[in-house]
Design a protein around this motif. Structure first.
Motif, short mmCIF file in Angstrom:
data_model
loop_
_atom_site.label_atom_id
_atom_site.label_comp_id
_atom_site.label_asym_id
_atom_site.label_seq_id
_atom_site.Cartn_x
_atom_site.Cartn_y
_atom_site.Cartn_z
N GLU A 22 0.82 -1.20 0.00
CA GLU A 22 0.00 0.00 0.00
C GLU A 22 0.85 1.24 0.00
OE1 GLU A 22 -4.24 0.71 2.06
OE2 GLU A 22 -2.46 1.50 3.04
N VAL A 23 1.98 1.17 0.74
CA VAL A 23 2.84 2.35 0.80
C VAL A 23 3.34 2.69 -0.59
CG1 VAL A 23 5.02 3.22 1.64
CG2 VAL A 23 3.54 1.96 3.18
N ASP B 250 0.58 4.09 -2.63
CA ASP B 250 0.22 5.45 -2.24
C ASP B 250 1.18 6.46 -2.79
OD1 ASP B 250 -2.09 5.04 -1.01
OD2 ASP B 250 -1.31 5.05 1.03
N ALA C 88 0.32 6.89 -6.32
CA ALA C 88 -0.98 7.54 -6.53
C ALA C 88 -0.98 8.97 -6.06
CB ALA C 88 -2.07 6.76 -5.79
N GLU C 89 -0.07 9.26 -5.13
CA GLU C 89 -0.09 10.60 -4.54
C GLU C 89 0.10 11.66 -5.60
OE1 GLU C 89 2.02 11.00 -1.02
OE2 GLU C 89 2.11 13.17 -1.07
N SER D 255 -3.19 11.82 -7.66
CA SER D 255 -4.39 12.20 -6.91
C SER D 255 -4.25 13.57 -6.32
CB SER D 255 -4.67 11.19 -5.81
OG SER D 255 -4.98 9.96 -6.40
N SER D 256 -3.03 13.92 -5.88
CA SER D 256 -2.91 15.27 -5.33
C SER D 256 -3.05 16.28 -6.43
CB SER D 256 -1.59 15.45 -4.59
OG SER D 256 -0.52 15.20 -5.48
N GLN E 240 -5.05 15.89 -8.77
CA GLN E 240 -6.49 16.00 -8.97
C GLN E 240 -7.09 16.99 -8.00
OE1 GLN E 240 -9.10 12.95 -7.61
NE2 GLN E 240 -10.43 13.13 -9.38
N SER E 241 -6.65 16.89 -6.72
CA SER E 241 -7.24 17.83 -5.76
C SER E 241 -6.85 19.25 -6.09
CB SER E 241 -6.83 17.53 -4.32
OG SER E 241 -6.06 16.40 -4.25
N PHE F 34 -3.96 8.71 -15.03
CA PHE F 34 -4.78 9.05 -13.87
C PHE F 34 -5.78 7.95 -13.61
CE2 PHE F 34 -7.06 11.24 -10.79
CZ PHE F 34 -8.41 11.11 -11.07
N ARG F 35 -6.43 7.48 -14.67
CA ARG F 35 -7.41 6.42 -14.50
C ARG F 35 -6.79 5.23 -13.81
NH1 ARG F 35 -12.18 7.15 -13.96
NH2 ARG F 35 -12.27 9.35 -14.45
N PHE G 258 -6.11 5.95 -10.20
CA PHE G 258 -7.37 6.07 -9.46
C PHE G 258 -7.93 4.69 -9.16
CE2 PHE G 258 -10.80 8.20 -7.74
CZ PHE G 258 -12.00 7.77 -8.27
N GLN H 249 -6.05 3.07 -6.43
CA GLN H 249 -6.46 3.57 -5.12
C GLN H 249 -7.76 2.90 -4.69
OE1 GLN H 249 -7.42 7.77 -4.75
NE2 GLN H 249 -5.80 7.95 -3.23
N CYS H 250 -8.72 2.80 -5.63
CA CYS H 250 -9.98 2.14 -5.29
C CYS H 250 -9.72 0.70 -4.87
CB CYS H 250 -10.92 2.12 -6.50
SG CYS H 250 -11.53 3.73 -6.94
#
Lengths: 382, 347
Positions: free
Chosen positions: A10-11, A14, A17-18, A21-22, A24-25, A330-331, A334, A337-338
């Motif tokens: 997971e690390v 992450d 993905a960071e 995803s970041s 994205q935010s 991105f997809r 994402f 992450q899901c």
């Protein structure tokens, strides 16, 4: 094996993905702010009927920018003679971000003084924070002691030095950035105090909070001073600065908690509902802003509002920014992450199952043993 | 009188700004009343005297931000306030320049000079309250008093009454989206408290669980409520007009990634523990043993449920953002169709 390996996977996930995803935010934030920015320009120029401004705070179209409510800078006139504001169109030299903590600080200071004196009193204090290049971040504030000599307010320097020493011990990386006071539009007395603060600091900012404001947007204005030639003499004038609200996750949660606690009568038993409540309110705001823009465009089309090319260009740019992020990379991230979250919930469910099974088996064994004991006893006697 | 005028009148009546509201009376400091209370000392007879604590919005925000700024280090500070019957009231807080509060009892003594200087200066600008307690942070391991905290607080309650201890966990605040805070008072040594029933369960990491268990009966927690002034309320409402952008764009899965990973590691340790305990108990099948292992496993289950739910909340936010900003249908009719289900989903 399971949990630890999953955790390390997971690390890695992450970290990968960071980035996406970041972004994205960030993209989401800038799009929402662009939507807000357009509203700024729309509001003063459109004669649209203000939609339900009285009660619904969420749909207040003037609730976005200080400039909107104030109209324009150049209208500000002080009480006794002459304006203290520079002409409209003067652009500030620094960008400012303000933490909500400062706003609450000033509010508490004012409320306290009023409660003790029995009537509203003007309060004075200093602003501290960090400055990097042309960006100022106002993070905290404290009160200043002053004396009134001949109707003018003189700041107590010794008090300030004492306080400076203290806050340097705790917030070693923050510096004095300016000062604040309460009241309506700025006037010459404010300029006098501003000059005194200029002795302590090169170019301080000046924050004014109006506790008696009637409109629904934030009654906080930030100014800086410029030296201008007025009638041949160099005078100090104030220029209004645009500011943004700084965010920090903990601050946002604290502010949210404090803002909503009074309406906490209904205990939400559903954790999901509690969590989604904040999202829902934010989305409601977004929806109202978007509706407003759509109304404006339609009204322009019908000819009810005069055609403003700049605004329409901005709206066009906004719509072209959507979809915000839709690359394959991105997809991929994402969905990763899901999947990670799905994996976590799978593990959680398995643990829950194990627990239930364990308890069931224990009780079954207990019962079985009792029965077996009973049979053995009977076997002994019969 | 049209709608807007009526609304404005109602607003003005509700927010009567000319006179001091009842809500704002709490900001008045009645020196005589406070001195009387300090003379009477009603808390000496009853160790359970203080039952509630009211924290002002400003104090809460300051404490949370200070705790957050410490990152993974514990930070500490003091609170100013007063007492009103069985309720303690916290009006303001300030940070202390000390480090390593979890390893020393006399951390407060070191900051004594700073404290007296600060309170002196505060009195000069109209803040007349006295120090009413201390707060510190437990980044990531929950709100409870450790052994050192208990001894510090017992010392304080001997010499600086009335005094309260507050603990804040900034990391759990961010991960769960709710402020994680607790207010405690210790019982005097040797006092046997009446059984007060089960307190709210919180997950404690494995390496701290012993410290928690040994001391958890030596103190009790107070009910926390918050208050804010009428101006605060107004400002917070208008703040929302700008703040909604930040709410929508916050991404908790990313901010909490490290904390979640640590929780999962902790969970795996706890699971291994309960596994070995279960293995042993299976051979003998003794009742009390089973009770203990059952408890262990149920506790792990509760912890894992909490972590899972937080992850799911984070994912929900991400999906909402994706739906709003990424899934833009191309055709007009499609737009209408998708508007329907999305509005239903949001309702």
């Amino acid at each position: 094996m399971s949990a630890k390996d999953m955790a390390s996977m997971e690390v890695d996930e992450d970290v990968a993905a960071e980035a996406t995803s970041s972004s994205q935010s960030l993209a989401v934030e800038s799009t929402s702010q662009a939507a807000s920015g357009i509203i700024n320009v729309v509001a003063p120029t459109s004669p649209l009927p203000q939609p339900a401004q009285s009660s619904a705070s969420s749909s207040s179209l003037s609730g976005l920018c200080v400039v909107v409510a104030g109209g324009s800078n150049s209208e500000v006139v002080s009480g006794d003679g002459g304006t203290v504001m520079a002409s409209a169109g003067t652009v500030g030299s620094v960008s400012v971000s303000l933490h909500p903590l400062v706003i609450l600080n000033i509010s508490e200071h004012w409320t306290r003084q009023r409660a003790q004196e029995g009537k509203p009193v003007q309060v004075l204090g200093a602003l501290i924070g960090k400055q990097t290049g042309r960006h100022i971040e106002i993070m905290n504030s404290f009160e200043l002691s002053y004396d009134e000599l001949g109707g003018h307010i003189i700041i107590n320097r010794d008090y300030y030095t004492v306080k400076e020493e203290q806050y340097k011990q705790v917030f070693s990386d923050m510096d004095l950035l300016g000062w604040y006071t309460t009241g309506d539009t700025p006037g010459p007395p404010d300029l006098l105090i501003h000059k005194q603060v200029c002795d302590l600091l090169d170019s301080p900012v000046f924050l004014k909070l109006n506790p008696m404001a009637r409109h629904t947007d934030l009654p906080v204005s930030i100014f800086e001073s410029v030296l201008d030639l007025v009638n041949g003499a160099p005078t100090m004038l104030l220029v209004e600065l645009q500011y943004t609200l700084a965010t920090e996750e903990a601050e946002r949660i604290g502010v949210d908690h404090v803002a909503r606690m009074s309406s906490h009568d209904t205990q939400e038993s559903s954790l999901v509902a509690e969590n989604l409540q904040a999202q829902y309110s934010a989305i409601k705001m977004l929806a109202s802003r978007v509706r407003l823009i759509a109304e404006y465009v339609r009204a322009s089309q019908r000819g009810e509002v005069e055609f403003n090319h700049e605004i329409l260009r901005q709206v066009n740019a906004l719509t072209h920014r959507l979809p915000v992020l839709s690359s394959d990379k991105f997809r991929g991230e994402f969905y990763n992450q899901c999947n990670d979250v799905a994996l976590m919930s799978y593990l959680g469910t398995i643990t829950k199952c194990c627990n239930t099974m364990n308890r069931f088996i224990n009780r079954f064994n207990l019962l079985h043993e009792r029965l077996a004991m009973g049979r053995r006893m009977r076997g002994l006697f019969f | 009188m049209n709608q807007s005028q009526i609304a404005q009148r109602t607003w003005e009546m509700a927010n009567n700004m000319e006179s001091v509201n009842a809500a704002d009376e709490i900001y008045q400091y009645d020196r005589k009343q406070q001195q009387d209370i300090l003379q009477a000392k009603p808390w000496e007879k009853d160790p359970h005297f203080f039952k509630q604590i009211k924290i002002s919005a400003l104090a809460l925000l300051k404490m949370v931000m200070h705790a957050r700024s410490g990152g993974t280090l514990e930070v500490m500070g003091l609170m100013l306030g007063k007492v009103d019957g069985p309720t303690m009231i916290v009006m303001d807080s300030f940070a202390l320049p000390v480090e390593g509060t979890e390893t020393r009892v006399n951390a407060q003594a070191q900051a004594y000079e700073y404290m007296t200087g600060y309170v002196e200066a505060a009195k000069q600008v109209g803040r007349q309250e006295n120090v009413i307690g201390w707060y510190h942070s437990h980044p990531g391991y929950g709100c409870w008093l450790s052994g050192i905290d208990v001894s510090t607080q017992m010392l304080n309650q001997n010499y600086q009454e009335p005094f309260v201890a507050i603990v804040i966990d900034p990391i759990r605040t961010i991960s769960s989206g709710k402020v994680n805070i607790g207010a405690f008072r210790t019982y005097p040594k040797g006092y046997k408290p009446p059984d007060e029933g089960p307190s709210e369960y919180q997950t404690i990491p494995l390496n701290k669980i012993e410290d928690f268990g040994v001391h958890c009966k030596q103190y009790y927690s107070l009910d926390i409520s918050y208050f804010k002034s009428s101006l605060d309320k107004k400002l917070l409402d208008s703040l929302w007009n700008k703040y909604w952008v930040n709410t929508l764009s916050s991404s908790s899965l990313i901010t909490n990634a490290e904390y979640m990973t640590r929780q999962i590691f902790d969970l795996s340790d706890k699971l291994e523990n309960s596994e070995t305990a279960l293995g042993r108990a299976g051979l003998f099948g003794l009742d009390p043993q089973e009770k203990k292992t059952e408890d262990k496993l149920s506790r792990v289950t509760r912890d894992s449920c909490k972590t899972t739910m937080e992850a799911l909340h984070g994912l929900m936010a991400q999906v909402v953002k994706d739906r709003l900003f990424n899934q833009i249908p191309q055709a007009q009719s499609q737009a209408q169709e998708s508007a329907q289900p999305s509005s239903q989903a949001q309702a």
